[in-house]
Motif scaffolding. Structure first.
Motif, mmCIF file in Angstrom:
data_model
loop_
_atom_site.group_PDB
_atom_site.id
_atom_site.type_symbol
_atom_site.label_atom_id
_atom_site.label_comp_id
_atom_site.label_asym_id
_atom_site.label_seq_id
_atom_site.Cartn_x
_atom_site.Cartn_y
_atom_site.Cartn_z
ATOM 1 N N THR A 293 29.331 32.678 42.832
ATOM 2 C CA THR A 293 30.149 31.489 43.082
ATOM 3 C C THR A 293 29.599 30.242 42.393
ATOM 4 O O THR A 293 30.354 29.486 41.775
ATOM 5 C CB THR A 293 30.247 31.238 44.614
ATOM 6 O OG1 THR A 293 30.656 32.456 45.239
ATOM 7 C CG2 THR A 293 31.240 30.145 44.935
ATOM 8 N N GLY B 150 34.784 37.407 44.199
ATOM 9 C CA GLY B 150 35.270 36.142 44.765
ATOM 10 C C GLY B 150 35.280 36.112 46.277
ATOM 11 O O GLY B 150 35.927 35.251 46.875
ATOM 12 N N LYS C 13 37.547 30.597 43.178
ATOM 13 C CA LYS C 13 37.965 31.971 43.509
ATOM 14 C C LYS C 13 38.831 32.578 42.410
ATOM 15 O O LYS C 13 38.631 33.718 41.995
ATOM 16 C CB LYS C 13 38.738 31.957 44.838
ATOM 17 C CG LYS C 13 39.265 33.316 45.253
ATOM 18 C CD LYS C 13 40.654 33.255 45.840
ATOM 19 C CE LYS C 13 41.686 32.814 44.866
ATOM 20 N NZ LYS C 13 42.876 33.654 44.752
ATOM 21 N N GLN D 252 37.919 35.950 40.081
ATOM 22 C CA GLN D 252 38.718 37.170 40.171
ATOM 23 C C GLN D 252 39.393 37.535 38.856
ATOM 24 O O GLN D 252 39.611 38.707 38.572
ATOM 25 C CB GLN D 252 39.762 37.022 41.294
ATOM 26 C CG GLN D 252 39.091 37.010 42.663
ATOM 27 C CD GLN D 252 40.060 36.781 43.808
ATOM 28 O OE1 GLN D 252 41.219 36.436 43.605
ATOM 29 N NE2 GLN D 252 39.587 36.955 45.028
#
Length: 281
Positions: free
Chosen positions: A232, A157, A219, A223
């Motif tokens: 992403t 992330g 994010k 994670q």
């Protein structure tokens, strides 16, 4: 002590106060963002429902789950941010105040340095809060992740974190400095200064939090589920396909509340401490 070290100490102290106070909002935000993948087909869940669910199942102290990695991250992290910010400002803008665009770059640069330094602890904090991992301590979690998932997992992330934190800080510093400039001199005088600073901080924080909310959701997903989202773009596509556009604003209310109040408090405490030390923040 060196002025940058003083800025680090002031930042760390301000970070401690705000982290302990607003941790429950961060936990609720993380649960909201990861809820859909746990409860497929469930009806829409709100901030209050998650809050009550945590208190019911994990007791009141459950709201502070993840507070140890939050402190490990925020205390040095906020210190690194403010000392970097102070050093950059002294180096480039010792003679004049930065313009709006320069303030964005100043804030974004300082936050990027702090974000990269503290990312492994940020990953651990997010996993603690998600409730999916049985980690006992921050060091134990870092060791487990390193051994079972490799060093790359400690920086999962990274792109989404920088896309969230650098613009947040840049937008925040720009609006904060511009709002302070617009205040009449009598409001920025000694007795009213902390309240005026806090008001400017809240205004800047709301605008910055809303602008960076989608990157925060991406994010969190990267994670908490590193195996499912390798980069992403893949995480963003998955969120859009499963939850639509509103999926990018899941957890927006607790995050905006926390980020706004934390940033406003951190800046107010930092500026007061710096003034007490005779340094211009």
């Amino acid at each position: 002590a060196h002025p940058a070290l003083k800025a680090f100490m002031c930042g760390s102290l301000s970070g401690t106060c705000s982290t302990l106070l607003f941790q429950p909002l961060d936990l609720v935000k993380t649960r909201l963002q990861t809820y859909s993948s746990l409860q497929q087909g469930s009806s829409r869940v709100g901030m209050v429902a998650v809050f009550l669910s945590v208190v019911r199942t994990e007791k009141l102290l459950g709201l502070w789950k993840g507070v140890s990695p939050s402190c490990v991250r925020c205390i040095p992290g906020v210190g690194i941010y403010f000392s970097t910010f102070f050093s950059l400002k002294q180096h480039f803008f010792s003679e004049r105040a930065p313009s709006a665009l320069e303030a964005v770059l100043l804030g974004a640069g300082a936050r990027s340095v702090a974000g990269v330094c503290m990312l492994p602890v940020t990953v651990v904090k997010t996993r603690f809060e998600s409730g999916r991992y049985g980690y006992v301590s921050v060091l134990g979690a870092l060791r487990t992740m390193y051994l079972s998932e490799g060093p790359r997992s400690l920086f999962s992330g990274l792109t989404a974190t920088l896309l969230r934190d650098a613009p947040f800080s840049g937008i925040y510093v720009m609006f904060y400095s511009q709002a302070k400039k617009a205040l009449p001199p009598e409001l920025t005088s000694a007795p009213c200064a902390p309240l005026a600073n806090f008001g400017c901080g809240v205004f800047a924080g709301v605008l910055a939090a809303v602008a960076t909310q989608p990157a925060d959701v991406v994010k969190t997903h990267m994670q908490v589920q590193p195996g499912q989202h390798r980069w992403t773009g893949a995480a963003a596509t998955h969120i859009y396909r499963t939850q639509g556009v509103q999926g990018f604003f899941r957890g927006a209310v607790p995050r905006a509340l926390r980020r706004t109040l934390m940033a406003a408090m951190a800046w107010t405490v930092y500026e007061q401490l710096m003034a007490k030390m005779g340094l211009k923040s």
